[in-house]
Design a protein around this motif. Structure first.
Motif, short mmCIF file in Angstrom:
data_model
loop_
_atom_site.label_atom_id
_atom_site.label_comp_id
_atom_site.label_asym_id
_atom_site.label_seq_id
_atom_site.Cartn_x
_atom_site.Cartn_y
_atom_site.Cartn_z
N ASP A 227 1.10 0.02 9.23
CA ASP A 227 -0.61 0.71 8.13
C ASP A 227 -0.98 1.56 8.88
O ASP A 227 -1.59 2.33 7.89
N ALA A 228 -1.44 2.00 9.94
CA ALA A 228 -1.26 3.08 10.43
C ALA A 228 -0.57 4.16 10.25
O ALA A 228 -1.30 5.44 9.60
N ASP B 95 -0.12 3.63 -2.40
CA ASP B 95 -0.97 4.57 -2.56
C ASP B 95 -1.12 5.31 -2.28
O ASP B 95 -1.39 6.53 -2.12
N ILE C 163 3.04 2.98 16.85
CA ILE C 163 2.21 3.04 15.57
C ILE C 163 3.08 2.23 14.67
O ILE C 163 4.36 2.06 13.99
N LYS C 164 1.70 1.61 14.38
CA LYS C 164 2.09 0.01 13.15
C LYS C 164 2.31 1.08 11.79
O LYS C 164 1.65 1.41 11.38
N LEU D 192 1.28 4.76 7.72
CA LEU D 192 0.45 4.48 5.87
C LEU D 192 -0.12 5.50 5.59
O LEU D 192 -0.46 6.99 5.15
N ALA D 193 -2.02 4.72 6.65
CA ALA D 193 -2.80 5.89 6.48
C ALA D 193 -2.45 7.90 6.77
O ALA D 193 -3.14 7.93 6.34
N ILE D 194 -2.14 7.79 7.87
CA ILE D 194 -1.48 8.79 8.48
C ILE D 194 -0.49 9.96 7.56
O ILE D 194 -1.10 10.92 7.04
N HIS E 172 -0.68 9.58 -3.43
CA HIS E 172 -1.36 10.60 -2.39
C HIS E 172 -0.70 11.97 -2.21
O HIS E 172 -0.67 13.13 -2.50
N LEU F 140 1.04 -1.18 0.04
CA LEU F 140 -0.09 0.02 0.22
C LEU F 140 0.68 1.55 -0.39
O LEU F 140 0.39 2.51 -0.25
N ILE G 83 7.33 7.23 12.03
CA ILE G 83 6.96 7.10 12.56
C ILE G 83 6.64 6.23 13.47
O ILE G 83 6.73 5.81 14.05
N PHE H 102 -2.54 14.30 1.73
CA PHE H 102 -3.07 14.64 1.05
C PHE H 102 -4.53 15.77 1.28
O PHE H 102 -3.83 17.01 0.48
N LEU I 81 -1.21 9.78 4.74
CA LEU I 81 -1.64 9.70 3.12
C LEU I 81 -2.25 10.89 3.84
O LEU I 81 -3.05 11.65 2.74
N THR I 82 -3.04 10.67 4.53
CA THR I 82 -4.39 11.92 4.64
C THR I 82 -4.23 12.94 4.71
O THR I 82 -4.52 13.54 4.18
N VAL I 83 -2.49 13.09 5.82
CA VAL I 83 -2.14 14.82 5.89
C VAL I 83 -1.67 14.90 4.59
O VAL I 83 -1.95 16.37 4.85
#
Lengths: 313, 297
Positions: free
Chosen positions: A96-97, A44, A93-94, A99-101, A48, A41, A87, A107, A103-105
Motif C-alpha cells: 500500500d505504501a 488508481d 515497505i508494504k 503504491l502511494a509513493i 496517476h 488500487l 520496492i 504525479f 502514485l504521488t512521486v
C-alpha cells in the motif's frame, strides 16, 4: 421516453455509448483479477502515474496525437508497476505504501513537467490536462474504434488465459510447481491492466478509471463464489455502468459522463451489498431472523429426546 | 516575505503530514490519505452551496465531516468482508464522482474552480491572509496547518503509548483493554483534519505525498518509532525547502518539486540506507560469501 430513443439515433452519441460500454466490459473483466490479487488500487496508482509519460511523450514529439500520448502513458505505467514491484520485493515497505509513493512521486513529477510545458509556451499544449481528466463527450469515431478494439483484446486475452490467470490469482506457488511461467503471466496481467487504465483515462479521467476497475469487480464478488461467474458478472456490471452513465449524461442535462458511469457502478454496488443472496445485508438479516425464530420455537416446545430419557429412568 | 511564508507553509504541511503519516504507513493504510483528499470534494461543494460563500470555515467543516464519513464507510465495508484496498477504492471514487456531478450541476456559473479546489497552489499562500480586529496575522494557510499540526502533536504525545501499541499489535492492545476502535477513529480524524487543513492551500498531491513518502523513507532508516517520527518530520521539511528552491530554479510547480525531492530522498534511502538499503545489503552478502570462501580454503 422519446428523448431516450432519440439518443440512439444520433450516431455520435451511439459511438460514445458503444465505447463506454466496451470500456466498462473490459475493465470489469480485468479488474476482477486485480481484486482477487489484492491489487485493486493499482488502477488508481497507474492512472496517476501516466501523467509524466504523457508529458514526456508530448515534449519529445511535440504533437498531441492520441497514439503518441497513449504510448507515453503506457510506458510510464509499466515503469510504475516495475517500481512498485521493486520496492515491495527489495525493502520492507508494504504494497500500500509502495503504491502511494509511486502514485504521488510520479504525479508530482508529471505536474512539474506539465508546468514546464505550459511555460515553454508551445502553442498547442492546451488540452493536455484534459487528456487526464477525461472527456468522453469529445470522443470521435477513431477514439471509440481504438477503445473498442483494445477492450475486445482485453476480454479475449482474459478468456484465452482464464485458467492460467485463475491459478496465479489463487495459488501462485502451486502454479509455479505445475510449471507455469508465473512471472511471465504476472507481467502479462499487469500489461493488460496498464492497457485498460491507459485507454480508460482519456474517456473517464484518472480517478474514475480506478472506479471502473474496482467497483464492478467488488459488486460481482457479492453474488458468487465462482471465478468464471464473477468475471462475467463484473464485465456485465461494467458494461451496464458505461451504458447507463453515458445515456444519462447524453440525455441532455449537461452532466459529465465519467462520474455518472461511476455513480451507476456505485448504485450496482449498493444493490449488491444489500440484496445479493448469500452475502448481502438483507438476506443475511432475514436468515438470522428466521434462525432466531426457529430457535425460539424449538426452545418453547419440550425436546423429544429428553422426554424419552426420563421414561427410561 | 513571500518566500518565507511559502517555506513556512511547506514545512508545516510536511511536519503535520509526516507525523500522522508514520502511523498510516505502519498500519498499512497509506492509501487512506489519497482517498480522503479526493472524497472531501462533495463536502466542500455542499458546504459551498449551503453557506453560499467561499469562506474557508464552512468548507473545512464540510470537508472534515465527509472525510470522517469516508473512513467510516471504508471500515464498514471492510468489516463486511470487502478487502480493505478495494473498500477504499469504491468509497472514494464514488464520493469524488458525487462531488464532480454536484460541481457541474450547480456551480457552473459560480466561481468554484475544480482545479483550484483540488490542486490548491502553494505559491499563492501569502496573498490569502487573515485579519482579526484589523491586525494582519499572516497567511490563512499557516494558521490552518499550524493548528492541525498542534492538534496532531498534542493527541499523539498524549496517547503515544496507545497509538504505538495499536500500530504494531492491535490484538494485544485490545487484549489489555485499550479501546482500539476509538484510537483508530482518533487517528483517522487527525488524518482527515490534517488533509483538509493542508490541501486547500497546497493541493491534494502534496498532502498525499507528504503523508506517505517521508514516513516510508524514515521507516527504512530506523527501527524505533520515536526516531521514525523525528526523521520523517525532518525529511519532510528538507523536501519542502529543497523543493521550493528546485522549483524556483526550474520555474515549475512548487508542490510537484517538493514531492519530487521527497521521492528522490526515498530512492536514496531505498538504495543506501545503512540497515535496509539494497546496495549495502548486497555488499554485505558479497563480503559474507567471500569470508565463507576464505574459511573453506
Amino acid at each position: 421516453m422519446s428523448g431516450w430513443l432519440g439518443l440512439f439515433g444520433d450516431p455520435n452519441v451511439r459511438w460514445i455509448l458503444f465505447g463506454c460500454m466496451l470500456l466498462g466490459l473490459g475493465s470489469g473483466v480485468v479488474g476482477s483479477f486485480a481484486y482477487l490479487r489484492k491489487q485493486s488500487l493499482m488502477g488508481d496508482a497507474l492512472s496517476h502515474a501516466a501523467l509524466p509519460g504523457v508529458c514526456i511523450a508530448f515534449m519529445l514529439t511535440g504533437v498531441k496525437s492520441l497514439f503518441v500520448l497513449l504510448a507515453g502513458a503506457a510506458a510510464a505505467g509499466l515503469v510504475a508497476t516495475f517500481g512498485i514491484g521493486y520496492i515491495t520485493r527489495h525493502s520492507r515497505i508494504k504494497q500500500d505504501a509502495a503504491l502511494a509513493i509511486v502514485l504521488t512521486v510520479f504525479f508530482g513529477v508529471g505536474i512539474v513537467l506539465l508546468t514546464q510545458i505550459q511555460h515553454s509556451g508551445s502553442g498547442n499544449q492546451s488540452g493536455l490536462d484534459k487528456f487526464l481528466f477525461g472527456q468522453a463527450a469529445s470522443m470521435v469515431g477513431t477514439d471509440v474504434a481504438v477503445l473498442a478494439v483494445i477492450s475486445c483484446v482485453l476480454v479475449a486475452a482474459c478468456a484465452l488465459l482464464f485458467k492460467e490467470f485463475k491459478l496465479i490469482s489463487f495459488d501462485p506457488g502451486f502454479a509455479r510447481g505445475m510449471g507455469f511461467p508465473v512471472a511471465v503471466l504476472d507481467h502479462l496481467l499487469m500489461l493488460l491492466f496498464v492497457i485498460a487504465v491507459v485507454v480508460g483515462i482519456q474517456a473517464v479521467g484518472v480517478v474514475l478509471m480506478a472506479a471502473l476497475l474496482i467497483t464492478p469487480a467488488v459488486s460481482a464478488r457479492y453474488w458468487t463464489e465462482r471465478l468464471g461467474v464473477m468475471v462475467a458478472l463484473a464485465g456485465t456490471f461494467g458494461a451496464l455502468s458505461g451504458l447507463v452513465g453515458t445515456a444519462i449524461s447524453a440525455s441532455g442535462n449537461n452532466l459529465p459522463t465519467g462520474p455518472l458511469c461511476v455513480l451507476t457502478a456505485t448504485a450496482v454496488f449498493a444493490a449488491s451489498v444489500l440484496f445479493a443472496p448469500g452475502r448481502g445485508v438483507l438476506p443475511k438479516a432475514l436468515r438470522r431472523f428466521s434462525a432466531r425464530r426457529r430457535l425460539a420455537r424449538s426452545l418453547a416446545e419440550p425436546a423429544e429426546p429428553a422426554l424419552r430419557k426420563e421414561h427410561v429412568q | 516575505m513571500t518566500t518565507l511564508w511559502i517555506l513556512l507553509t511547506g514545512m508545516l504541511v510536511a511536519a503535520s503530514c509526516s507525523l500522522v503519516g508514520c502511523f498510516l504507513v505502519l498500519r498499512k493504510m497509506a492509501m487512506i490519505g489519497d482517498a480522503i483528499s479526493h472524497s472531501v470534494l462533495p463536502g466542500i461543494v455542499i458546504a459551498f452551496l449551503v453557506s453560499g460563500s467561499r469562506d474557508s470555515l464552512p468548507m473545512l467543516l464540510g470537508a472534515a465531516a465527509i472525510g470522517l464519513v469516508t473512513v467510516f464507510l471504508i471500515q464498514l465495508f471492510h468489516q463486511g468482508g470487502v478487502q480493505s484496498d478495494a473498500a477504499i477504492g469504491v468509497v472514494f471514487t464514488a464520493l469524488f464522482s458525487v462531488g464532480i456531478v454536484l460541481v457541474s450541476a450547480y456551480t457552473q456559473h459560480i466561481d468554484l474552480d475544480l482545479d483550484c479546489v483540488l490542486y490548491g497552489e502553494i505559491a499563492y499562500v501569502s496573498w490569502n491572509t487573515i485579519e482579526i480586529a484589523g491586525i494582519a496575522l499572516g497567511p490563512k494557510a499557516v494558521w490552518g496547518v499550524g493548528i492541525a499540526l498542534l492538534l496532531g502533536v498534542l493527541c499523539i504525545s498524549l496517547f503515544y503509548k496507545q497509538f504505538k501499541l495499536c500500530a504494531f499489535d492491535p490484538a494485544l492492545a485490545a487484549a489489555i483493554g485499550i479501546p482500539v476502535a476509538l484510537f483508530h477513529y482518533l487517528l483517522m480524524s487527525l488524518v482527515s483534519i490534517t488533509t483538509v487543513a493542508s490541501f486547500e492551500s497546497v493541493g491534494a498531491i502534496l498532502v498525499v505525498g507528504m503523508l506517505v513518502v517521508p514516513p516510508s523513507t524514515a521507516y527504512l532508516l530506523t527501527e524505533r518509532l520515536g526516531r521514525m517520527i523525528v526523521y520523517s518530520i525532518a525529511l519532510g521539511c528538507v523536501s519542502a525547502v529543497a523543493g521550493y528552491y528546485a522549483a524556483s530554479l526550474l520555474d515549475a510547480s512548487i508542490a510537484g518539486c517538493m514531492i519530487g525531492v521527497a521521492g528522490a530522498l526515498f530512492v536514496l534511502a531505498l538504495l543506501f540506507s545503512p540497515s535496509h538499503g539494497v546496495v549495502w545489503r548486497r555488499w554485505r552478502q558479497r563480503r559474507l560469501a567471500e569470508a565463507h570462501r576464505l574459511e573453506a580454503h
